[in-house]
Design an enzyme around this catalytic site. Structure first.
Site: not given
Ligand code: PGA
Length: 253
Positions: A74, A143, A145, A150
């Site tokens: 992404d 959450n 994702h 999302e």
């Molecule tokens: P993070 O993010 O590694 O900064 O916890 C993970 C994500 O949002 O996929």
């Protein structure tokens, strides 16, 4: 400790360092077995240690990245590639500028595109033309994702534009001067793109991920917890440290 939850192989490891080393070893062996591997790559704080290990392995001549191709999950939208918060910048800083990957083999959604619909189609086509992803690296949001898919009423299939959740904007604000600077949208691979990968490795560390790991692995498969769809994939490995694996440990005692 290694356990199986449904189809998924879960390693309950002691530390972030162990997650990083094991994930790097998986990527390196993929590339060694198939030098022309197509890798799906993730950003965020979780894979930073894995990238550091891969750079060290490259410096010791233990792995050669000259024939790989990569597709990132992404990118924010809109954002310029030279913006320090862009995932293009992150990938360069953490991995690409330190290894011998060819520039033309790197794919990251273009957050500066003037036609985001076309950008999504072009990205899907490029992945397809590359023959699909051999090994996809994933983090997971608090959450649930994966990429920027999302929680939603349905699973998005191909690369698409996402409205970021308030919680994701808040979580990612730590990388920006203020929350108002976090882009409100992103371009993300969809669930079909991720599920089409031949192998998947998901990394999570820290207490903030304990609840979502339990939901992902033991909950029902639902677009409300996008990572739960991985229960339906044939070849998923999950690497957790003590804190992220705390709830899983309580299931097996
Ligand atoms: P993070 O993010 O590694 O900064 O916890 C993970 C994500 O949002 O996929």
């Amino acid at each position: 400790m290694k356990i199986k939850i449904g189809n998924i192989t879960v390693f309950l490891l002691d530390s972030y360092d162990m997650i990083s080393k094991r994930a790097a070893a998986m990527v390196a062996s993929q590339v060694t077995v198939k030098p022309k591997s197509v890798l799906g790559l993730a950003t965020g704080s979780t894979p930073v240690g894995m990238y550091q290990e891969l750079v060290k392995m490259y410096q010791k001549d233990e792995v050669d990245f000259s024939d790989i191709r990569t597709f990132n999950l992404d990118e924010y939208f809109p954002i310029q590639q030279d913006n320090e918060q862009s995932y293009a910048y992150y990938m360069n800083q953490n991995l690409f500028s330190h290894i011998n990957i060819k520039k033309e083999s790197i794919h990251i959604p273009n957050g500066a595109t003037s036609d985001v619909g076309i950008e999504c189609d072009v990205y899907d086509k490029a992945m397809e033309d590359a023959g699909g992803i051999d090994l996809q690296v994933l983090g997971i949001g608090n959450n649930g994702h994966i990429g920027f898919n999302e929680p939603n009423l349905h699973f998005e299939t191909g690369t698409h534009v996402v409205e970021l959740d308030a919680g994701t904007i808040q979580a990612n604000a730590r990388f920006f001067q203020s929350e108002s600077e976090v882009p409100r949208q992103a371009i993300s691979m969809g669930i079909r793109n991720i599920m089409n990968a031949k192998k998947i490795v998901l990394l999570a560390n820290g207490a903030a991920k304990a609840d979502i790991m339990e939901k992902m692995l033991y909950g029902e498969v639902s677009p409300h917890v996008p990572a739960s769809v991985l229960q339906l994939h044939r070849d998923v490995t999950v690497l957790l440290d003590q804190e992220a694996g705390a709830k899983i440990r309580s299931h097996i005692k």
